[in-house]
Design an enzyme around this catalytic site. Structure first.
Site, PDB file in Angstrom:
ATOM      1  N   TYR A   1      45.156  36.839  47.662  1.00 48.93           N
ATOM      2  CA  TYR A   1      44.266  37.994  47.777  1.00 48.93           C
ATOM      3  C   TYR A   1      42.978  37.559  48.456  1.00 48.93           C
ATOM      4  O   TYR A   1      42.180  36.825  47.869  1.00 48.93           O
ATOM      5  CB  TYR A   1      43.999  38.547  46.379  1.00 48.93           C
TER       6      TYR A   1
ATOM      7  N   LYS B   1      47.347  39.436  50.943  1.00 51.51           N
ATOM      8  CA  LYS B   1      46.656  40.722  51.021  1.00 51.51           C
ATOM      9  C   LYS B   1      45.273  40.453  51.603  1.00 51.51           C
ATOM     10  O   LYS B   1      44.492  39.700  51.024  1.00 51.51           O
ATOM     11  CB  LYS B   1      46.525  41.361  49.630  1.00 51.51           C
TER      12      LYS B   1
ATOM     13  N   THR C   1      48.198  47.620  50.637  1.00 53.74           N
ATOM     14  CA  THR C   1      47.817  47.731  49.233  1.00 53.74           C
ATOM     15  C   THR C   1      46.671  48.733  49.176  1.00 53.74           C
ATOM     16  O   THR C   1      45.549  48.413  49.556  1.00 53.74           O
ATOM     17  CB  THR C   1      47.399  46.368  48.660  1.00 53.74           C
TER      18      THR C   1
ATOM     19  N   THR D   1      40.636  47.158  41.685  1.00 57.18           N
ATOM     20  CA  THR D   1      40.636  48.608  41.487  1.00 57.18           C
ATOM     21  C   THR D   1      40.970  48.957  40.042  1.00 57.18           C
ATOM     22  O   THR D   1      40.509  49.975  39.515  1.00 57.18           O
ATOM     23  CB  THR D   1      41.637  49.283  42.444  1.00 57.18           C
TER      24      THR D   1
END
Length: 294
Positions: free
Chosen positions: A135, A163, A205, A47
């Site tokens: 991740y 995540k 998240t 992001t």
């Protein structure tokens, strides 16, 4: 070791102006997050357009963020790369700048085996002393951790969390059943936050919390207090926003939403392009409907 990977973590956008980091906008963005008491901030992730940053920009972004935040909330850096040596450089710089932890995905594009993924993270673990969150974003990286690889990696002292950006709601249950008790699992998919946490997750998240940290924080707080009805009401209100923020490739929509609210310029780096007129209109309508203000 204290596990900072829990609660509401904002996957922060990176503001640019004239193709340079906009540090004034960065301060506005960070202060907005601090004001609404998010649990941590993720800098230079997907992001945050981390892959578009030069090494010097990456250092400046982290250093400036650390100075502005001044230990008020934890800062997590993005250290993903398909070059293990460069990922180690990012982790080493993160350690030097004294962020609180870092996140990394399996190397993208090159499609390593599970053994290769394990060795990549083992090298990162050995090269620094920061807490690490894995991740999982296979739609971006092209590969994913198997459950067995997550189990193996969770045995390393400073790998503390996962995540997961997927929609497999059985996964947190499966992982929870095999890993150590203090290994945390968080969703990176705004739309499934409640369902994911009901299945063993301990946080979120979020992309939406760039512009609506108050609502996102309230949602989680109600959930943690067993106010399922209250959490679901907020979740249903936010659902159109979640969908709007993924009308086009992330972070195109959230960058425009932040610009519309006066947080930053609507500048995004190639090969990404700014939001289409249709997406802009939908984002504006939803922001108005939710009465989102900065």
């Amino acid at each position: 070791m204290n596990n900072i990977f829990k609660g509401l973590i904002t996957a922060l956008i990176t503001p640019f102006k004239d193709n340079k980091l906009d540090l004034y906008a960065l301060e506005r963005i960070l202060k907005h997050q601090i004001k609404h008491d998010v649990d941590a901030i993720l800098i230079a992730g997907s992001t945050g357009e981390g892959s578009s940053l030069s090494f010097e920009e990456y250092k400046l972004l982290l250093q400036t963020s650390v100075e502005i935040v001044n230990k008020r909330i934890p800062i997590i850096s993005g250290c993903s790369s398909n070059n293990t040596a460069y990922a180690i450089e990012l982790a080493a710089e993160s350690t030097k700048i004294k962020v609180d932890g870092f996140m990394a995905s399996p190397p993208s594009y090159v499609k390593p085996t599970q053994h290769g993924i394990y060795k990549h993270f083992e090298a990162l673990h050995e090269a620094c002393n920061l807490p690490i969150i894995l991740y999982s974003a296979p739609t971006r990286s092209g590969v994913d951790f198997s459950d067995e690889t997550i189990l193996r990696l969770s045995a390393l002292t400073r790998i503390l969390a996962l995540k997961d950006c997927g929609v497999d709601l059985g996964r947190p249950l499966r992982i929870r059943a095999i890993v150590k008790k203090d290994f945390n699992i968080l969703t990176g998919n705004d739309e499934v936050v409640l369902a994911f946490n009901a299945q063993g997750g301990v946080g979120w998240t979020a992309v939406a919390s760039n512009i609506a940290p108050d609502m996102c924080k309230e949602l989680l707080e109600k959930w943690y207090k067993n106010d399922t009805k209250g959490a679901l009401e907020i979740h249903q209100k936010l659902l159109p926003l979640y969908k709007a923020l993924f009308l086009e490739s992330n972070p195109i929509p959230i960058k425009y939403a932040a610009h519309y609210l006066g947080l930053c310029e609507n500048e995004i780096r190639p090969p990404l392009t700014e939001a289409s007129d249709s997406a802009k209109k939908q984002i504006e309508n939803i922001i108005t409907a939710l009465s989102i203000k900065i």
